[in-house]
Design a protein around this motif. Structure first.
Motif, PDB file in Angstrom:
ATOM      1  N   PRO A 114     -77.009  42.572 -14.291  1.00 16.95           N
ATOM      2  CA  PRO A 114     -77.760  41.553 -13.546  1.00 16.95           C
ATOM      3  C   PRO A 114     -78.877  42.223 -12.742  1.00 16.95           C
ATOM      4  CG  PRO A 114     -75.397  41.424 -13.064  1.00 16.95           C
ATOM      5  CD  PRO A 114     -75.618  42.664 -13.869  1.00 16.95           C
ATOM      6  N   GLY A 115     -79.997  41.524 -12.612  1.00 16.16           N
ATOM      7  CA  GLY A 115     -81.076  42.083 -11.800  1.00 16.16           C
ATOM      8  C   GLY A 115     -82.302  41.210 -11.783  1.00 16.16           C
ATOM      9  N   GLY A 116     -82.803  40.939 -10.604  1.00 17.44           N
ATOM     10  CA  GLY A 116     -84.076  40.246 -10.452  1.00 17.44           C
ATOM     11  C   GLY A 116     -84.117  38.843 -11.012  1.00 17.44           C
ATOM     12  N   GLY A 117     -83.026  38.120 -11.009  1.00 20.13           N
ATOM     13  CA  GLY A 117     -83.031  36.755 -11.518  1.00 20.13           C
ATOM     14  C   GLY A 117     -82.819  36.661 -13.009  1.00 20.13           C
ATOM     15  N   SER A 118     -82.746  37.780 -13.704  1.00 19.65           N
ATOM     16  CA  SER A 118     -82.416  37.795 -15.127  1.00 19.65           C
ATOM     17  C   SER A 118     -81.451  38.958 -15.339  1.00 19.65           C
ATOM     18  CB  SER A 118     -83.681  37.929 -15.977  1.00 19.65           C
ATOM     19  OG  SER A 118     -84.310  39.165 -15.741  1.00 19.65           O
ATOM     20  N   ARG A 119     -81.559  39.628 -16.440  1.00 16.38           N
ATOM     21  CA  ARG A 119     -80.763  40.826 -16.671  1.00 16.38           C
ATOM     22  C   ARG A 119     -81.694  41.969 -17.018  1.00 16.38           C
ATOM     23  NH1 ARG A 119     -76.375  40.451 -20.764  1.00 16.38           N
ATOM     24  NH2 ARG A 119     -78.043  39.699 -22.081  1.00 16.38           N
ATOM     25  N   VAL A 120     -81.238  43.193 -16.768  1.00 14.98           N
ATOM     26  CA  VAL A 120     -82.039  44.376 -17.051  1.00 14.98           C
ATOM     27  C   VAL A 120     -81.206  45.392 -17.818  1.00 14.98           C
ATOM     28  CG1 VAL A 120     -83.549  44.066 -15.049  1.00 14.98           C
ATOM     29  CG2 VAL A 120     -81.500  45.489 -14.837  1.00 14.98           C
ATOM     30  N   LEU A 121     -81.886  46.156 -18.627  1.00 16.95           N
ATOM     31  CA  LEU A 121     -81.305  47.288 -19.333  1.00 16.95           C
ATOM     32  C   LEU A 121     -82.172  48.484 -18.965  1.00 16.95           C
ATOM     33  CD1 LEU A 121     -79.276  48.390 -21.448  1.00 16.95           C
ATOM     34  CD2 LEU A 121     -80.986  47.822 -23.191  1.00 16.95           C
ATOM     35  N   VAL A 122     -81.601  49.422 -18.226  1.00 17.27           N
ATOM     36  CA  VAL A 122     -82.367  50.582 -17.743  1.00 17.27           C
ATOM     37  C   VAL A 122     -82.129  51.757 -18.676  1.00 17.27           C
ATOM     38  CG1 VAL A 122     -82.743  52.148 -15.816  1.00 17.27           C
ATOM     39  CG2 VAL A 122     -82.175  49.753 -15.374  1.00 17.27           C
ATOM     40  N   LEU A 123     -83.241  52.313 -19.169  1.00 20.42           N
ATOM     41  CA  LEU A 123     -83.192  53.440 -20.093  1.00 20.42           C
ATOM     42  C   LEU A 123     -83.961  54.617 -19.503  1.00 20.42           C
ATOM     43  CD1 LEU A 123     -84.282  51.449 -23.263  1.00 20.42           C
ATOM     44  CD2 LEU A 123     -81.937  51.962 -22.573  1.00 20.42           C
ATOM     45  N   PRO A 124     -83.325  55.766 -19.313  1.00 23.56           N
ATOM     46  CA  PRO A 124     -84.080  56.951 -18.924  1.00 23.56           C
ATOM     47  C   PRO A 124     -84.621  57.649 -20.175  1.00 23.56           C
ATOM     48  CG  PRO A 124     -81.740  57.417 -18.837  1.00 23.56           C
ATOM     49  CD  PRO A 124     -81.885  55.980 -19.256  1.00 23.56           C
ATOM     50  N   ASP A 125     -85.914  57.984 -20.176  1.00 22.74           N
ATOM     51  CA  ASP A 125     -86.430  58.749 -21.300  1.00 22.74           C
ATOM     52  C   ASP A 125     -86.043  60.223 -21.090  1.00 22.74           C
ATOM     53  OD1 ASP A 125     -88.372  60.059 -19.723  1.00 22.74           O
ATOM     54  OD2 ASP A 125     -90.079  59.091 -20.687  1.00 22.74           O
ATOM     55  N   PRO A 126     -86.347  61.114 -22.025  1.00 20.17           N
ATOM     56  CA  PRO A 126     -85.912  62.509 -21.889  1.00 20.17           C
ATOM     57  C   PRO A 126     -86.437  63.227 -20.638  1.00 20.17           C
ATOM     58  CG  PRO A 126     -86.495  62.073 -24.154  1.00 20.17           C
ATOM     59  CD  PRO A 126     -86.902  60.855 -23.361  1.00 20.17           C
ATOM     60  N   ASP A 127     -87.528  62.740 -20.047  1.00 18.37           N
ATOM     61  CA  ASP A 127     -88.056  63.351 -18.816  1.00 18.37           C
ATOM     62  C   ASP A 127     -87.536  62.668 -17.557  1.00 18.37           C
ATOM     63  OD1 ASP A 127     -90.046  65.578 -19.259  1.00 18.37           O
ATOM     64  OD2 ASP A 127     -90.748  64.124 -20.712  1.00 18.37           O
ATOM     65  N   ASN A 155     -88.167  59.406 -16.857  1.00 17.89           N
ATOM     66  CA  ASN A 155     -88.919  58.174 -16.597  1.00 17.89           C
ATOM     67  C   ASN A 155     -87.996  56.997 -16.866  1.00 17.89           C
ATOM     68  OD1 ASN A 155     -91.612  59.327 -16.132  1.00 17.89           O
ATOM     69  ND2 ASN A 155     -91.461  59.936 -18.273  1.00 17.89           N
ATOM     70  N   ARG A 156     -88.210  55.906 -16.136  1.00 24.90           N
ATOM     71  CA  ARG A 156     -87.381  54.715 -16.334  1.00 24.90           C
ATOM     72  C   ARG A 156     -88.119  53.707 -17.203  1.00 24.90           C
ATOM     73  NH1 ARG A 156     -84.145  52.415 -11.697  1.00 24.90           N
ATOM     74  NH2 ARG A 156     -85.651  50.777 -11.993  1.00 24.90           N
ATOM     75  N   VAL A 157     -87.456  53.272 -18.263  1.00 21.43           N
ATOM     76  CA  VAL A 157     -87.927  52.160 -19.065  1.00 21.43           C
ATOM     77  C   VAL A 157     -86.942  51.036 -18.785  1.00 21.43           C
ATOM     78  CG1 VAL A 157     -88.410  51.270 -21.366  1.00 21.43           C
ATOM     79  CG2 VAL A 157     -88.949  53.656 -20.810  1.00 21.43           C
ATOM     80  N   VAL A 158     -87.422  49.966 -18.165  1.00 21.00           N
ATOM     81  CA  VAL A 158     -86.567  48.846 -17.780  1.00 21.00           C
ATOM     82  C   VAL A 158     -86.896  47.672 -18.694  1.00 21.00           C
ATOM     83  CG1 VAL A 158     -85.894  47.279 -15.921  1.00 21.00           C
ATOM     84  CG2 VAL A 158     -86.558  49.647 -15.389  1.00 21.00           C
ATOM     85  N   LEU A 159     -85.888  47.230 -19.441  1.00 23.12           N
ATOM     86  CA  LEU A 159     -86.041  46.068 -20.305  1.00 23.12           C
ATOM     87  C   LEU A 159     -85.449  44.876 -19.585  1.00 23.12           C
ATOM     88  CD1 LEU A 159     -84.871  47.779 -23.611  1.00 23.12           C
ATOM     89  CD2 LEU A 159     -87.176  47.664 -22.658  1.00 23.12           C
ATOM     90  N   THR A 160     -86.176  43.776 -19.535  1.00 23.13           N
ATOM     91  CA  THR A 160     -85.688  42.574 -18.869  1.00 23.13           C
ATOM     92  C   THR A 160     -85.553  41.460 -19.897  1.00 23.13           C
ATOM     93  OG1 THR A 160     -87.867  41.656 -18.340  1.00 23.13           O
ATOM     94  CG2 THR A 160     -86.911  43.197 -16.755  1.00 23.13           C
ATOM     95  N   GLY A 161     -84.637  40.541 -19.643  1.00 19.13           N
ATOM     96  CA  GLY A 161     -84.495  39.413 -20.543  1.00 19.13           C
ATOM     97  C   GLY A 161     -83.200  38.668 -20.308  1.00 19.13           C
ATOM     98  N   ALA A 162     -82.948  37.719 -21.179  1.00 19.57           N
ATOM     99  CA  ALA A 162     -81.746  36.883 -21.064  1.00 19.57           C
ATOM    100  C   ALA A 162     -80.579  37.555 -21.745  1.00 19.57           C
ATOM    101  CB  ALA A 162     -82.021  35.523 -21.697  1.00 19.57           C
TER     102      ALA A 162
END
Length: 111
Positions: A89-102, A104-111
């Motif tokens: 859960p996050g920010g009124g929807s859902r998030v999938l947090v992915l760290p890249d090899p360095d 960095n955060r790639v945050v995917l949002t959606g239902a």
């Protein structure tokens, strides 16, 4: 005056390693290599993600991308070898947090 697109950026130390990771994330090779040390993936409309080889800034970037089916994407990413903790859960929807090899955060949002 209005804005018509956005290019999110991640700074990385090793461009070859980052290319493999982001190609796995997006399911394809970069759409462009506009200059030395820069990769681009073009997304919806005129938006996209740029990955820069900039060791001094690497690991501090965050890119947020909207996805239409977060659960299916999480499953596909797991199958492709990208580790994550699953949608949260996050920010009124859902998030999938992915760290890249360095880191960095790639945050995917959606239902």
């Amino acid at each position: 005056m209005g804005f018509t697109s956005v290019l999110a950026q991640s700074a990385v130390t090793d461009l070859d390693r980052a290319e493999r990771w982001y190609a796995t994330l997006f399911g394809r090779e970069p759409d462009a290599r506009p200059m030395e040390g820069l990769l681009e993936w073009h997304l919806a409309g005129a938006s996209g993600v740029q990955v820069w080889q900039e060791p001094g800034r690497s690991g501090s970037s965050t890119v947020v991308l909207a996805a239409d089916d977060l659960d299916a994407l999480a499953t596909a990413l797991t199958g492709a070898g990208i580790a994550h903790d699953g949608p949260q859960p996050g920010g009124g929807s859902r998030v999938l947090v992915l760290p890249d090899p360095d880191g960095n955060r790639v945050v995917l949002t959606g239902a």
